[in-house]
Write a protein that holds these residues in place. Structure first.
Motif, mmCIF file in Angstrom:
data_model
loop_
_atom_site.group_PDB
_atom_site.id
_atom_site.type_symbol
_atom_site.label_atom_id
_atom_site.label_comp_id
_atom_site.label_asym_id
_atom_site.label_seq_id
_atom_site.Cartn_x
_atom_site.Cartn_y
_atom_site.Cartn_z
ATOM 1 N N VAL A 76 0.815 -1.220 0.000
ATOM 2 C CA VAL A 76 0.000 0.000 0.000
ATOM 3 C C VAL A 76 0.853 1.276 0.000
ATOM 4 C CG1 VAL A 76 -1.659 1.313 1.399
ATOM 5 C CG2 VAL A 76 -2.003 -1.118 1.031
ATOM 6 N N THR A 77 2.019 1.215 0.631
ATOM 7 C CA THR A 77 2.821 2.442 0.730
ATOM 8 C C THR A 77 3.606 2.730 -0.552
ATOM 9 O OG1 THR A 77 4.600 1.172 1.751
ATOM 10 C CG2 THR A 77 3.118 2.370 3.227
ATOM 11 N N ARG A 78 3.689 1.757 -1.435
ATOM 12 C CA ARG A 78 4.439 1.965 -2.679
ATOM 13 C C ARG A 78 3.920 3.203 -3.418
ATOM 14 N NH1 ARG A 78 4.830 -3.690 -5.020
ATOM 15 N NH2 ARG A 78 5.845 -4.058 -3.032
ATOM 16 N N ASN A 79 4.847 4.056 -3.808
ATOM 17 C CA ASN A 79 4.517 5.309 -4.509
ATOM 18 C C ASN A 79 3.642 6.267 -3.695
ATOM 19 O OD1 ASN A 79 5.904 4.503 -6.869
ATOM 20 N ND2 ASN A 79 4.133 3.268 -7.462
ATOM 21 N N SER A 80 3.602 6.068 -2.404
ATOM 22 C CA SER A 80 2.867 7.008 -1.559
ATOM 23 C C SER A 80 3.895 7.830 -0.781
ATOM 24 C CB SER A 80 1.959 6.269 -0.576
ATOM 25 O OG SER A 80 2.733 5.811 0.519
ATOM 26 N N ILE A 81 3.381 8.680 0.072
ATOM 27 C CA ILE A 81 4.251 9.512 0.900
ATOM 28 C C ILE A 81 5.103 8.655 1.857
ATOM 29 C CG2 ILE A 81 2.490 9.853 2.698
ATOM 30 C CD1 ILE A 81 3.608 12.752 2.807
ATOM 31 N N ALA A 82 4.647 7.438 2.096
ATOM 32 C CA ALA A 82 5.363 6.554 3.020
ATOM 33 C C ALA A 82 6.106 5.436 2.283
ATOM 34 C CB ALA A 82 4.379 5.964 4.035
ATOM 35 N N ASP A 83 6.420 5.685 1.024
ATOM 36 C CA ASP A 83 7.150 4.685 0.245
ATOM 37 C C ASP A 83 8.472 4.355 0.939
ATOM 38 O OD1 ASP A 83 8.164 3.019 -1.674
ATOM 39 O OD2 ASP A 83 7.811 4.383 -3.352
ATOM 40 N N GLY A 84 8.678 3.090 1.231
ATOM 41 C CA GLY A 84 9.927 2.664 1.869
ATOM 42 C C GLY A 84 9.996 2.922 3.374
ATOM 43 N N ALA A 85 8.921 3.455 3.938
ATOM 44 C CA ALA A 85 8.929 3.746 5.377
ATOM 45 C C ALA A 85 8.917 2.457 6.192
ATOM 46 C CB ALA A 85 7.723 4.608 5.740
ATOM 47 N N GLU A 86 9.639 2.501 7.283
ATOM 48 C CA GLU A 86 9.680 1.346 8.164
ATOM 49 C C GLU A 86 8.436 1.330 9.054
ATOM 50 O OE1 GLU A 86 12.424 -0.373 11.779
ATOM 51 O OE2 GLU A 86 13.235 1.239 10.549
#
Ligand SMILES: [Zn+2]
Length: 113
Positions: free
Chosen positions: A51-61
């Motif tokens: 879900v986080t892919r390409n979002s503001i949280a892309d790659g977030a832990e």
């Protein structure tokens, strides 16, 4: 999958926070997950990556903090810790327990850039 929509909800609230607080990227998210919330943590982690892919949280832990189950016992007027929602009171054996902890799912903290 239930967990997928939870992750989507988290990303949505991160995006609205980003607008309010004016940050561009989320690096780390601490999520409090109660043991009675019905959320599967493995599924949550999987959903998070998707879900986080390409979002503001892309790659977030994603850091999951489990919240223990807690209840107020009307039998002995104590706060007790329980492992299952319908457990009897571990102190007096009463089943008149009101669950007071372990049901929440919320963002506790975020680290941004
Ligand atoms: Zn009790």
């Amino acid at each position: 999958m239930h967990e997928m929509s939870i992750c989507e909800g988290v990303v949505l609230s991160l995006e609205s926070e980003a607008q309010k607080q004016n940050f561009q990227k989320v690096k780390k998210v601490w999520l409090t997950v109660g043991i009675f919330s019905g959320v599967e943590i493995d599924a949550l982690r999987f959903g998070w990556d998707v879900v986080t892919r390409n979002s503001i949280a892309d790659g977030a832990e994603l850091v999951v903090l489990e919240e223990q189950g807690q209840a107020w016992c009307m039998g002995c007027s104590k706060h007790v810790q329980i492992e299952n929602r319908y457990d009897d009171c571990p102190a007096c054996g009463s089943h008149r327990l009101q669950v007071t902890g372990g049901e929440i799912l919320s963002i506790k903290e975020i680290e941004v850039e």
